[in-house]
Motif scaffolding. Structure first.
Motif, PDB file in Angstrom:
ATOM      1  N   ASP A   1     134.245  46.011  33.376  1.00 16.83           N
ATOM      2  CA  ASP A   1     135.620  47.025  33.534  1.00 16.83           C
ATOM      3  C   ASP A   1     136.158  46.901  31.969  1.00 16.83           C
ATOM      4  OD1 ASP A   1     136.449  47.128  36.417  1.00 16.83           O
ATOM      5  OD2 ASP A   1     135.219  45.315  36.317  1.00 16.83           O
ATOM      6  N   VAL A   2     136.552  48.284  31.814  1.00 22.99           N
ATOM      7  CA  VAL A   2     136.990  48.602  30.340  1.00 22.99           C
ATOM      8  C   VAL A   2     138.487  48.896  30.353  1.00 22.99           C
ATOM      9  CG1 VAL A   2     136.287  49.677  28.241  1.00 22.99           C
ATOM     10  CG2 VAL A   2     134.670  49.054  29.787  1.00 22.99           C
ATOM     11  N   TYR A   3     139.219  48.520  29.550  1.00 16.29           N
ATOM     12  CA  TYR A   3     140.494  49.187  29.392  1.00 16.29           C
ATOM     13  C   TYR A   3     140.851  49.405  27.856  1.00 16.29           C
ATOM     14  CZ  TYR A   3     142.997  44.830  28.975  1.00 16.29           C
ATOM     15  OH  TYR A   3     143.644  43.541  28.416  1.00 16.29           O
ATOM     16  N   SER A   4     141.445  50.471  27.671  1.00 15.59           N
ATOM     17  CA  SER A   4     141.846  50.711  25.985  1.00 15.59           C
ATOM     18  C   SER A   4     143.509  50.956  26.289  1.00 15.59           C
ATOM     19  CB  SER A   4     141.173  51.812  25.597  1.00 15.59           C
ATOM     20  OG  SER A   4     141.677  52.305  24.379  1.00 15.59           O
ATOM     21  N   LEU A   5     144.257  50.288  25.350  1.00 13.80           N
ATOM     22  CA  LEU A   5     145.470  50.253  25.321  1.00 13.80           C
ATOM     23  C   LEU A   5     146.027  51.409  23.979  1.00 13.80           C
ATOM     24  CD1 LEU A   5     146.522  46.532  25.587  1.00 13.80           C
ATOM     25  CD2 LEU A   5     146.320  48.301  27.453  1.00 13.80           C
ATOM     26  N   GLU A   6     146.205  52.546  24.609  1.00 19.07           N
ATOM     27  CA  GLU A   6     146.515  53.661  23.648  1.00 19.07           C
ATOM     28  C   GLU A   6     147.908  53.866  23.466  1.00 19.07           C
ATOM     29  OE1 GLU A   6     143.848  56.630  25.310  1.00 19.07           O
ATOM     30  OE2 GLU A   6     141.994  55.323  25.109  1.00 19.07           O
ATOM     31  N   VAL A   7     148.798  53.151  23.271  1.00 18.84           N
ATOM     32  CA  VAL A   7     150.155  53.133  22.841  1.00 18.84           C
ATOM     33  C   VAL A   7     150.395  53.227  21.609  1.00 18.84           C
ATOM     34  CG1 VAL A   7     150.639  51.648  25.125  1.00 18.84           C
ATOM     35  CG2 VAL A   7     150.452  50.529  22.928  1.00 18.84           C
ATOM     36  N   THR A   8     151.614  53.691  21.174  1.00 20.27           N
ATOM     37  CA  THR A   8     152.064  54.142  19.756  1.00 20.27           C
ATOM     38  C   THR A   8     153.179  53.032  19.322  1.00 20.27           C
ATOM     39  OG1 THR A   8     153.643  55.510  20.621  1.00 20.27           O
ATOM     40  CG2 THR A   8     151.396  56.355  20.159  1.00 20.27           C
ATOM     41  N   HIS A   9     153.617  52.395  19.983  1.00 16.42           N
ATOM     42  CA  HIS A   9     154.843  51.294  19.574  1.00 16.42           C
ATOM     43  C   HIS A   9     154.476  49.888  20.288  1.00 16.42           C
ATOM     44  CE1 HIS A   9     156.808  54.685  17.941  1.00 16.42           C
ATOM     45  NE2 HIS A   9     156.977  55.388  19.130  1.00 16.42           N
ATOM     46  N   TRP A  10     154.804  48.730  19.426  1.00 18.21           N
ATOM     47  CA  TRP A  10     154.660  47.476  20.050  1.00 18.21           C
ATOM     48  C   TRP A  10     155.441  47.273  21.396  1.00 18.21           C
ATOM     49  CZ3 TRP A  10     158.465  43.966  20.429  1.00 18.21           C
ATOM     50  CH2 TRP A  10     159.705  44.338  19.895  1.00 18.21           C
ATOM     51  N   TRP A  11     156.596  47.814  21.271  1.00 14.21           N
ATOM     52  CA  TRP A  11     157.667  47.511  22.376  1.00 14.21           C
ATOM     53  C   TRP A  11     156.904  48.145  23.884  1.00 14.21           C
ATOM     54  CZ3 TRP A  11     158.738  52.026  24.816  1.00 14.21           C
ATOM     55  CH2 TRP A  11     159.013  53.080  24.176  1.00 14.21           C
ATOM     56  N   GLN A  12     155.783  48.830  23.758  1.00  8.95           N
ATOM     57  CA  GLN A  12     155.250  49.555  24.900  1.00  8.95           C
ATOM     58  C   GLN A  12     154.362  48.360  25.738  1.00  8.95           C
ATOM     59  OE1 GLN A  12     154.058  53.079  22.966  1.00  8.95           O
ATOM     60  NE2 GLN A  12     154.515  54.196  24.932  1.00  8.95           N
ATOM     61  N   LEU A  13     153.950  47.445  24.687  1.00  8.22           N
ATOM     62  CA  LEU A  13     152.928  46.346  25.054  1.00  8.22           C
ATOM     63  C   LEU A  13     153.660  45.375  26.096  1.00  8.22           C
ATOM     64  CD1 LEU A  13     150.718  45.489  22.133  1.00  8.22           C
ATOM     65  CD2 LEU A  13     150.219  46.602  24.298  1.00  8.22           C
ATOM     66  N   VAL A  14     154.928  45.117  25.544  1.00  8.86           N
ATOM     67  CA  VAL A  14     155.929  44.458  26.317  1.00  8.86           C
ATOM     68  C   VAL A  14     156.278  44.849  27.757  1.00  8.86           C
ATOM     69  CG1 VAL A  14     158.400  43.468  26.608  1.00  8.86           C
ATOM     70  CG2 VAL A  14     156.942  43.477  24.125  1.00  8.86           C
ATOM     71  N   ALA A  15     156.626  46.260  27.694  1.00  9.26           N
ATOM     72  CA  ALA A  15     156.552  46.900  29.340  1.00  9.26           C
ATOM     73  C   ALA A  15     155.434  47.055  30.088  1.00  9.26           C
ATOM     74  CB  ALA A  15     157.234  48.718  28.890  1.00  9.26           C
ATOM     75  N   LEU A  16     154.171  46.865  29.359  1.00  3.09           N
ATOM     76  CA  LEU A  16     152.972  46.997  30.037  1.00  3.09           C
ATOM     77  C   LEU A  16     152.770  45.558  30.846  1.00  3.09           C
ATOM     78  CD1 LEU A  16     150.225  48.972  28.095  1.00  3.09           C
ATOM     79  CD2 LEU A  16     150.801  48.935  30.678  1.00  3.09           C
ATOM     80  N   LEU A  17     153.345  44.550  30.183  1.00  2.00           N
ATOM     81  CA  LEU A  17     152.935  43.058  30.453  1.00  2.00           C
ATOM     82  C   LEU A  17     152.833  43.006  32.012  1.00  2.00           C
ATOM     83  CD1 LEU A  17     152.062  40.272  29.310  1.00  2.00           C
ATOM     84  CD2 LEU A  17     154.536  39.679  29.284  1.00  2.00           C
TER      85      LEU A  17
ATOM     86  N   VAL B   1     147.167  54.444  29.148  1.00  2.00           N
ATOM     87  CA  VAL B   1     145.888  53.335  29.049  1.00  2.00           C
ATOM     88  C   VAL B   1     144.665  53.817  29.607  1.00  2.00           C
ATOM     89  CG1 VAL B   1     145.156  51.081  30.159  1.00  2.00           C
ATOM     90  CG2 VAL B   1     147.539  51.492  29.449  1.00  2.00           C
ATOM     91  N   ARG B   2     143.726  53.989  28.924  1.00  2.00           N
ATOM     92  CA  ARG B   2     142.287  54.449  29.466  1.00  2.00           C
ATOM     93  C   ARG B   2     141.362  53.293  30.126  1.00  2.00           C
ATOM     94  NH1 ARG B   2     139.779  58.997  27.086  1.00  2.00           N
ATOM     95  NH2 ARG B   2     141.363  58.744  25.726  1.00  2.00           N
ATOM     96  N   ALA B   3     140.968  53.463  31.590  1.00  2.00           N
ATOM     97  CA  ALA B   3     140.209  52.500  32.174  1.00  2.00           C
ATOM     98  C   ALA B   3     138.997  52.959  32.762  1.00  2.00           C
ATOM     99  CB  ALA B   3     141.302  51.726  33.100  1.00  2.00           C
ATOM    100  N   PHE B   4     138.046  52.236  33.060  1.00  6.95           N
ATOM    101  CA  PHE B   4     136.978  52.840  33.576  1.00  6.95           C
ATOM    102  C   PHE B   4     135.749  51.936  33.715  1.00  6.95           C
ATOM    103  CE2 PHE B   4     136.570  53.362  29.124  1.00  6.95           C
ATOM    104  CZ  PHE B   4     135.121  53.172  28.706  1.00  6.95           C
TER     105      PHE B   4
END
Length: 322
Positions: free
Chosen positions: A244-260, A274-277
């Motif tokens: 299972d693969v995912y890629s976090l294609e966000v542009t700002h660090w605060w988006q990772l906090v929202a993604l948590l 987020v790309r997932a396959f």
């Protein structure tokens, strides 16, 4: 007798005292090799407790010394060399389990897990209790199940391999901080690194396609859990024959906090950024070499070629729900 603390792993030989229901492939009492990582966060304090838990589950334990500095994989090979063993029991965290993989492959024996590490992600993925008595009961009574291995550039892993943020975190998170703070050590190091995280370019080659993306992290999971609380995908399993693969294609660090919250549930693939396959083979290429984190340890670098090794080992774990 309790195994003596050593640099790395301490080994004890455990012999089952009575018959147990251990599945059709191990239908009679046998002998087990117990390896306890004295460098795991709880290993040195809980080595004696681990042996007591095995005794309580019907196992009779006897200490066996090994040369100082011996690697866990070599301990498995040398410890099982005399023959007569039918299982290996590993006490430690995900790093200990990862380090033991080459030895387990050579020995060809099923293994059990006593979770003594910080995150214990593989144990959680397999549904193994995190307290010693419950884990020991699983080793004594459960059937041995097949489990897959992931592999990157020849380095095998149980849980997840990744490049980007988590690999940089593994480099920054020293073992002494993990021992001192436990899971809090991950959070402390992550907060310091988060603001410095910047997207980088990577090519993903899989299933006849080449995808060029800007990402903060690419994770390739064989198991379900990683990073002491993150989930690769909500339906991922370490025995499903897929990566299972995912890629976090966000542009700002605060988006990772929202993604948590989504990363914890394994539903991050629902996000637009987020790309997932799923796949069985993958190659990652970057402009400059980037380290690859495998089960919490930096073992190789890009370009990184991933593949799946289905049913490569057998583990004592509760039966999987249909």
């Amino acid at each position: 007798m309790v195994a003596q603390p050593l640099a790395g792993c301490a080994v004890a030989v455990a012999e089952q005292a009575g018959a147990a229901t251990i599945g059709p492939d191990l239908a009679r009492p046998g002998r087990a090799l117990l390896i306890v990582n004295q460098k795991a966060r709880s290993g040195q304090d809980q080595a004696e407790a681990a042996l007591a838990a095995l005794r309580g589950a019907g196992l009779e334990a006897e200490a066996f010394e090994m040369p100082e500095g011996m690697a866990c994989a070599e301990a498995v090979v040398q410890g099982t060399a005399p023959g007569g063993f039918d299982r290996v029991v590993l006490g430690g965290g995900d790093g200990t389990l990862n380090a033991a993989i080459p030895g387990l492959l050579r020995a060809g024996l099923p293994f059990g897990i006593l979770p003594l590490g910080t995150a214990n992600d593989l144990a959680r993925s397999l549904g193994i209790p995190l307290e010693l008595e419950g884990a020991a009961q699983v080793i004594a009574t459960a059937a041995a199940r097949p489990v897959d291995l992931g592999e990157v550039n020849g380095h095998a892993f149980f849980n997840v391999a990744s490049i980007g943020f988590s690999a940089e975190l593994a480099e920054e998170l020293k073992s002494d901080s993990k021992k001192r703070f436990g899971k809090l050590g991950y959070a402390v190091a992550a907060l310091g690194l988060l603001r410095r995280a910047r997207p980088f370019s990577v090519e993903l080659l899989h299933d006849g396609r080449v995808e060029r993306v800007r990402t903060i992290q690419v994770s390739v999971g064989n198991g379900k859990h990683h990073g002491g609380g993150m989930t690769v995908a909500e339906d991922a399993r370490p025995d499903d024959g897929m990566l299972d693969v995912y890629s976090l294609e966000v542009t700002h660090w605060w988006q990772l906090v929202a993604l948590l919250p989504w990363l914890r549930r394994g539903t991050q693939g629902q996000w637009r950024d987020v790309r997932a396959f799923r796949t069985t083979e993958l190659e990652l290429r970057t402009r400059r070499q980037r380290p690859v984190n495998t089960d919490g340890e930096l073992t190789t670098h890009t370009p990184a070629v991933f593949r799946l090794r289905p049913a490569a080992l057998r583990v004592f774990a509760p039966a999987r729900e249909a």
